[in-house]
Design an enzyme around this catalytic site. Structure first.
Site, PDB file in Angstrom:
ATOM      1  N   GLU A  82       0.823  -1.207   0.000  1.00  0.00           N
ATOM      2  CA  GLU A  82       0.000   0.000   0.000  1.00  0.00           C
ATOM      3  C   GLU A  82       0.860   1.261   0.000  1.00  0.00           C
ATOM      4  O   GLU A  82       0.545   2.244  -0.686  1.00  0.00           O
ATOM      5  CB  GLU A  82      -0.948  -0.004   1.201  1.00  0.00           C
ATOM      6  CG  GLU A  82      -1.854  -1.223   1.315  1.00  0.00           C
ATOM      7  CD  GLU A  82      -2.666  -1.485   0.056  1.00  0.00           C
ATOM      8  OE1 GLU A  82      -2.944  -0.521  -0.696  1.00  0.00           O
ATOM      9  OE2 GLU A  82      -3.011  -2.649  -0.202  1.00  0.00           O
TER      10      GLU A  82
ATOM     11  N   HIS B 197       1.932   1.969  -3.474  1.00  0.00           N
ATOM     12  CA  HIS B 197       0.899   2.635  -4.272  1.00  0.00           C
ATOM     13  C   HIS B 197       0.969   4.147  -4.073  1.00  0.00           C
ATOM     14  O   HIS B 197       0.875   4.923  -5.029  1.00  0.00           O
ATOM     15  CB  HIS B 197      -0.486   2.142  -3.867  1.00  0.00           C
ATOM     16  CG  HIS B 197      -0.924   0.895  -4.568  1.00  0.00           C
ATOM     17  ND1 HIS B 197      -0.924   0.762  -5.941  1.00  0.00           N
ATOM     18  CD2 HIS B 197      -1.421  -0.271  -4.081  1.00  0.00           C
ATOM     19  CE1 HIS B 197      -1.387  -0.438  -6.269  1.00  0.00           C
ATOM     20  NE2 HIS B 197      -1.692  -1.088  -5.161  1.00  0.00           N
TER      21      HIS B 197
ATOM     22  N   GLU C 226      -0.842  -3.025  -9.805  1.00  0.00           N
ATOM     23  CA  GLU C 226      -0.709  -4.019  -8.737  1.00  0.00           C
ATOM     24  C   GLU C 226       0.637  -4.737  -8.828  1.00  0.00           C
ATOM     25  O   GLU C 226       1.280  -4.994  -7.805  1.00  0.00           O
ATOM     26  CB  GLU C 226      -1.855  -5.031  -8.807  1.00  0.00           C
ATOM     27  CG  GLU C 226      -3.211  -4.478  -8.406  1.00  0.00           C
ATOM     28  CD  GLU C 226      -3.211  -3.912  -7.000  1.00  0.00           C
ATOM     29  OE1 GLU C 226      -2.639  -4.547  -6.082  1.00  0.00           O
ATOM     30  OE2 GLU C 226      -3.762  -2.815  -6.816  1.00  0.00           O
TER      31      GLU C 226
END
Length: 293
Positions: free
Chosen positions: A140, A143, A222
């Site tokens: 995360e 990202h 991803e």
């Protein structure tokens, strides 16, 4: 980081409302240049509204609670882990939240790299080892560091613009053909009800088709977030986390949240419409180092 589908509902709502405004104000009678300008404004409007509201919408969707002060050892570990990885990735400390869900999941969102949010489910904290949880958090954080939310906003804005523009050009042609007589030399757009109905249907259809583009980017990012996690905490930890996800509950988060979560729903009519690549492909990409170069 979570990101596509949360945009889709907001974008759809904004586009329908703006479409109604266009119809009521007669913008369909304007020049092609005028329509393109309005499509740009409204197309990007939905995306930027989604971006600016992303943290609030995400927390509200899952019932998440931001940790202001850690209340126990588990929360203290979570906050410290996020802080350490944020420092490693060169971003400001995100807000940290927990939400109640039995499945193993986490997401990140926010309008800027330095104004972001990382949230994890209670299922993740209860069912993953510290190493596995650390890898998910690093995914995360990656990202956020990669700026995926802003990139997704730009992609969605471009897609929205073309959906609105093409739909309204075709709707104008259809309404003129089906809706009425016009005197020679007099501009007419036909029946406004036909125009609005055709434009709305076309926006929905083209919006679904255009989602293939945004879903492709979601899957692509991803792989890069997995690689970013591997660089932060080690490849084996990220592989172990993905293997754990294979045995977890089917995610319970709303469909509009799936693009933001590490664990996407596996059931889909086609991989073209999936927000996440299959877990086996993600594991194989880590093992081969395809995205680690």
């Amino acid at each position: 980081m979570m990101r596509i589908a949360l945009f889709l509902l907001t974008n759809l709502a904004v586009m329908v409302v703006f479409g109604l405004v266009l119809s009521l104000t007669g913008i369909q009678s304007s020049s092609v240049q005028g329509l393109m300008i309005m499509a740009l404004l409204f197309g990007f409007g939905g995306s930027f509204v989604s971006l600016l509201m992303s943290k609030w919408m995400a927390l509200r969707s899952v019932g998440g609670e931001v940790i202001e002060q850690p209340r126990n050892e588990r929360e203290r570990w979570l906050v410290n882990t996020v802080a350490t990885q944020a420092c490693q990735a060169g971003i400001a400390m995100p807000q940290v939240a927990i939400y109640h869900a039995p499945d193993i999941n986490a997401f990140a969102t926010g309008a800027r790299r330095d104004a972001s949010l990382v949230a994890v489910s209670t299922g993740l904290l209860q069912n993953m080892s510290p190493d596995e949880a650390e890898a998910v958090i690093a995914h995360e954080i990656s990202h956020i560091a990669n700026g995926d939310m802003v990139t997704m906003t730009l992609i969605q804005g471009v897609v929205n613009t073309f959906v609105i523009f093409i739909s309204r050009i075709l709707a104008q042609l259809a309404a003129g053909f089906m809706g009425g007589n016009r005197d020679e030399g007099e501009e007419s757009n036909g029946n406004p009800l036909i125009y609005f109905a055709v434009a709305t249907v076309l926006e929905l259809v083209f919006g679904i088709l255009a989602s293939i583009i945004t879903m492709w980017f979601s899957r692509h990012r991803e792989f890069h977030a997995d690689a970013g996690s591997a660089k932060l905490v080690g490849r084996e930890k990220m592989i172990a986390a993905l293997q754990r996800l294979k045995t977890s509950y089917e995610p319970q988060e709303a469909t509009s949240m799936m693009a933001f979560c590490i664990n996407g729903k596996s059931k889909s009519l086609s991989e073209l419409f999936m927000t996440h690549p299959p877990l086996d492909k993600r594991i194989e990409a880590l093992r081969t180092g395809e995205y680690l170069k």
